[in-house]
Scaffold this motif. Structure first.
Motif, PDB file in Angstrom:
ATOM      1  N   GLU A  88       2.332   2.232  -3.243  1.00  0.00           N
ATOM      2  CA  GLU A  88       1.284   2.469  -4.252  1.00  0.00           C
ATOM      3  C   GLU A  88       1.019   1.272  -5.158  1.00  0.00           C
ATOM      4  O   GLU A  88       0.416   1.417  -6.214  1.00  0.00           O
ATOM      5  CB  GLU A  88       1.641   3.683  -5.121  1.00  0.00           C
ATOM      6  N   TYR A 116      -4.003  -3.802   5.096  1.00  0.00           N
ATOM      7  CA  TYR A 116      -4.766  -3.035   4.106  1.00  0.00           C
ATOM      8  C   TYR A 116      -5.170  -1.677   4.664  1.00  0.00           C
ATOM      9  O   TYR A 116      -5.283  -0.700   3.935  1.00  0.00           O
ATOM     10  CB  TYR A 116      -6.015  -3.832   3.724  1.00  0.00           C
ATOM     11  N   ASP A 117      -5.367  -1.626   5.966  1.00  0.00           N
ATOM     12  CA  ASP A 117      -5.834  -0.404   6.610  1.00  0.00           C
ATOM     13  C   ASP A 117      -4.670   0.408   7.182  1.00  0.00           C
ATOM     14  O   ASP A 117      -4.886   1.431   7.819  1.00  0.00           O
ATOM     15  CB  ASP A 117      -6.821  -0.774   7.736  1.00  0.00           C
ATOM     16  N   LYS A 138       0.841  -1.192   0.000  1.00  0.00           N
ATOM     17  CA  LYS A 138       0.000   0.000   0.000  1.00  0.00           C
ATOM     18  C   LYS A 138       0.881   1.248   0.000  1.00  0.00           C
ATOM     19  O   LYS A 138       0.643   2.184  -0.754  1.00  0.00           O
ATOM     20  CB  LYS A 138      -0.897  -0.016   1.236  1.00  0.00           C
ATOM     21  N   LEU A 146      -0.932  -1.271  -4.548  1.00  0.00           N
ATOM     22  CA  LEU A 146      -2.374  -1.576  -4.540  1.00  0.00           C
ATOM     23  C   LEU A 146      -3.131  -0.553  -5.368  1.00  0.00           C
ATOM     24  O   LEU A 146      -3.985  -0.891  -6.185  1.00  0.00           O
ATOM     25  CB  LEU A 146      -2.899  -1.592  -3.108  1.00  0.00           C
ATOM     26  N   SER A 147      -2.775   0.698  -5.150  1.00  0.00           N
ATOM     27  CA  SER A 147      -3.403   1.775  -5.881  1.00  0.00           C
ATOM     28  C   SER A 147      -3.145   1.634  -7.385  1.00  0.00           C
ATOM     29  O   SER A 147      -4.037   1.831  -8.211  1.00  0.00           O
ATOM     30  CB  SER A 147      -2.823   3.069  -5.328  1.00  0.00           C
ATOM     31  N   PRO A 178      -0.056   4.488   5.227  1.00  0.00           N
ATOM     32  CA  PRO A 178       0.999   4.092   4.275  1.00  0.00           C
ATOM     33  C   PRO A 178       2.331   4.786   4.505  1.00  0.00           C
ATOM     34  O   PRO A 178       2.882   5.421   3.627  1.00  0.00           O
ATOM     35  CB  PRO A 178       0.402   4.455   2.920  1.00  0.00           C
TER      36      PRO A 178
END
Lengths: 190, 259, 293
Positions: B126, B221-222, B123, B128-129, B225
């Motif tokens: 970046e 995931y939470d 995350k 995941l993004s 970052p």
């Protein structure tokens, strides 16, 4: 790339195999799954005045050989006695074949003819006589309690699957034994 | 005073929001199970990363826990002349409690923290993004295979742990302390019930696998970052997952073995 | 694309016919407002009423000091964030009206180059570029190989296909990410700070690549940056953002000669001016005296 993938697959296969093997070991070597035969047994019942610490799943034995398990225990409301239902494994204590008069049949070697697992009355009965007895025994001094069956022999008829074993010997509580012993002692002294 | 109360309320509010996000996250990731099962290779890769890499610690820990149980149990039982029951003692404690719980704690420390750190760093960098911008759902593509692999791994690891524990106990009891070989096994087999004991142990490990993997993935995931955020999430994974395992163990024990 | 979607797009174009150029417009942003949500529900306003258009085939640059939310703007265009107010239309489709599936369909036609490259660290360069192709198509392996090598050749890194992202320099990683962004032949590529932290040579390579890819693949490019000269050298049209507003727009020449002092301050890099050097604070003297009491 390819080689790396293969190694990875081998490792994962090994891991999953090991895990499943461990589950099997747990079920059959550590636990007692091997002694369960699902629903293939036939039932017998017995009524006791006192069952002590008998629990469902306790072993049922003849001459010390385990032939089945206690499946349920409940109270008879009329007689205030404990009804113990037992499931007997036909592989261990088989059913025998009877003729129309209710007598045993023998083969050429003189052995009793047996029914297969699914035999039904009146052609098939248990190998226990009608005067068979059931008693609640204790393994060792403090061990768990189990049901011991004695086949009987005085009667001519046999018990059928689902019948009740009429002669019963209840669980003996330690206090009773000690009490009786002391009572006898005082009797002797007088 | 009022500002303190305000602060607490906000904290409470953010805790509930996190819980809610966790639920939605679970639903989201479970939605990908169907697609991922068709691409089982992705799960196999994660079984390697999660399961195989936890194997060593589970094997070693299992052996030692079993050996200690054998030693301690012997010292107690021998006073009552009941050392033949050592097999029962070792097997029952492992199957019912120690196996599922200790394996789950080890799993949370070994695999759970790694999962959190991995997802958190993905995350933070970046990844995941970036996946999302490539029209690939990162939760389905990245999280779901890891979840399935973790969920499958822990029951297997627990079984391995338990069996090795029993053997560890055996090695101490029979060759070292001179407990009778036959009595060790026969008493164990007579007293360890498949449905009461082994099945409920397996149910525990399945529940723990579900919960620990879920917590680890959600924390990643939470995560905030940043490097600090990822490290805090990793710590939270180990703490929360361990507490969840111990708490759930009590609830499951009460449910299955009667209160 | 499904026929219904096409029809929708045509009818949209018909409704908005007045100017001929409208049909050529790929991105249309109107009255955009957006705030970042803080940790406890407080908000920091990033955009207040931004209007922005990107026409097909152009290289559009969005310039602005760091912290003005340029990356956020790209995420808004990609539909990763949704605006508080205002509308964003991409390729004739209003993002707010799109369902998840439609959004994902749209994103397949948009490539994005992240500041960090955002390469998947556990895969080789080849697999990274192949990733979107594998995810979205069922092409046979041979075709994927050809396609990936073509894209890698375009960024000059065909020789690096078996390296891992960790083994690449920053500039190379960005070029790989660029190859990945164009793997599915998108209609538009969004560049997030492509020049930041690059040495002069990689910077030159990237400038050349952006310009050439835009021409040869008939892309539309949106470049977000704070590197003024490099960006002005490749852009067809420039927007200057500051404090949540567009403070200047036009061709690079128009921007260079703009009269606005804020634009000039940014272009020349003056430390103080309309954009103050100091972060807003209470009067320094008061604060010092307050500390003594």
């Amino acid at each position: 790339m390819m080689k790396q993938n293969r190694a990875l697959e081998v490792w994962v296969g090994l891991f999953v195999g090991l895990g499943i093997a461990a589950l099997v070991v747990l079920a059959f070597y550590v636990g007692n799954l091997s002694s369960y035969n699902s629903n293939s047994g036939y039932l017998l019942e017995a009524r006791f005045d006192e069952i002590g610490g008998l629990k469902p799943r306790a072993p049922v034995t003849i001459s010390g050989v385990q032939v089945g398990r206690v499946t349920a225990i409940h109270l008879d409301n009329q007689e205030y006695r404990a009804v113990v239902r037992m499931e007997i494994d036909p592989e261990k204590m088989p059913l025998q074949r009877l003729n129309e008069q209710g007598e045993q049949l023998f083969d050429e070697q003189g052995n009793v003819q047996l029914c297969d697992k699914n035999g039904v009355p009146p052609a098939c009965s248990t190998i226990l006589f009608e005067d068979a007895a059931a008693s609640i025994l204790t393994a060792g001094m403090l061990g768990e309690q189990y049901v011991g069956l004695e086949p009987g022999g005085g009667a001519l008829a046999f018990l059928y699957p689902g019948d009740e074993v009429r002669m019963t010997q209840s669980s003996i509580a330690l206090e009773q034994v000690i009490g009786q012993f002391l009572f006898n002692q005082t009797d002797k002294d007088q | 005073m009022i500002s303190l109360l305000h602060h607490w309320l906000l904290q409470l509010f953010s805790i509930f929001r996190r819980l809610g996000r966790g639920q939605l996250f679970l639903i989201h990731l479970l939605g990908g199970v169907g697609v991922i099962l068709l691409r089982f290779r992705l799960v196999i890769q994660q079984l390697y990363a999660i399961g195989v890499h936890s194997l060593l610690i589970v094997i070693v820990a299992g052996l030692f826990v079993g050996m200690v149980l054998g030693l301690q149990g012997y010292n107690t039982l021998v006073d009552f002349g009941a050392e033949e029951s050592l097999g029962v003692l070792v097997a029952l404690s492992l199957v019912r409690e120690l196996g599922p719980v200790v394996a789950a704690l080890l799993y949370a420390g070994r695999a759970g923290s790694a999962l959190t750190a991995e997802i958190g760093l993905m995350k933070a960098t970046e990844q995941l993004s970036g996946m999302e911008m490539m029209a690939v759902d990162p939760v389905h593509r990245i999280i779901t295979p890891r979840f399935l692999a973790g969920f499958l791994s822990l029951p297997l690891l627990t079984a391995i742990f338990t069996v090795l524990g029993v053997f560890g106990g055996y090695f101490v009891a029979v060759p070292l302390l001179g407990v009778d070989d036959g009595a060790f096994w026969s008493q164990m087999q007579a007293r360890v019930d498949f449905y009461d004991d082994i099945q409920s142990g397996v149910i525990k490990s399945v529940v723990f696998g579900f919960v620990v993997t879920w917590i680890a993935l959600f924390e990643g995931y939470d995560a905030t970052p940043t490097s600090e955020g990822v490290s805090r999430s990793t710590t939270r994974t180990v703490v929360h997952a361990s507490l969840a395992v111990l708490g759930l163990d009590f609830i499951l024990t009460a449910l299955m073995f009667g209160a | 694309m499904s026929s219904t979607a096409r029809k929708k797009r045509q009818s949209y174009a018909a409704r908005n016919r007045p100017g001929r150029k409208r049909a050529n417009r790929l991105v249309r942003i109107r009255d955009l407002e957006f705030s970042h949500e803080g940790r406890f529900g407080d908000a920091a306003t990033l955009f207040k009423g931004v209007n922005l258009d990107v026409y097909r085939g152009q290289v559009v640059a969005i310039l602005g000091p760091s912290g003005t939310g340029k990356t956020t703007l790209l995420k808004l265009i990609g539909g990763q964030l949704s605006p508080a107010q205002g509308s964003i239309e991409v390729d004739g489709e209003a993002l707010s009206m799109l369902k998840r599936k439609g959004l994902y369909q749209l994103r397949k036609r948009i490539g994005m180059l992240f500041q960090s490259g955002a390469l998947l660290t556990d895969m080789t360069v080849f697999e990274n570029v192949a990733f979107p192709v594998r995810e979205h198509t069922d092409l046979p392996e041979v075709m994927i190989q050809d396609l990936v090598r073509m894209k890698l050749e375009a960024v000059g890194l065909r020789g690096a296909e078996s390296l891992l992202p960790a083994e690449l320099s920053g500039g190379m990683a960005r070029r790989v990410a660029l190859a990945r962004a164009i793997a599915l032949d998108p209609m538009m590529v969004l560049y997030d700070e492509p020049f930041t932290g690059q040495d002069p040579i990689s910077m030159g390579v990237l400038i050349k690549l952006i310009r050439e890819l835009n021409r040869t693949l008939r892309l539309t490019s949106v470049v977000v940056s704070h590197d003024v000269q490099e960006t002005l050298s490749i852009a067809d049209y420039v927007y200057l953002l500051a404090e949540g507003e567009v403070i200047g727009k036009g061709t690079p020449d128009q921007i260079r000669h703009a009269k606005s002092p804020r634009v000039q301050q940014f272009l020349r890099g003056e430390p103080d001016g309309p954009v103050p050097f100091h972060y807003p604070a209470e009067d320094f003297a008061t604060q010092l005296l307050g500390g003594i009491e």
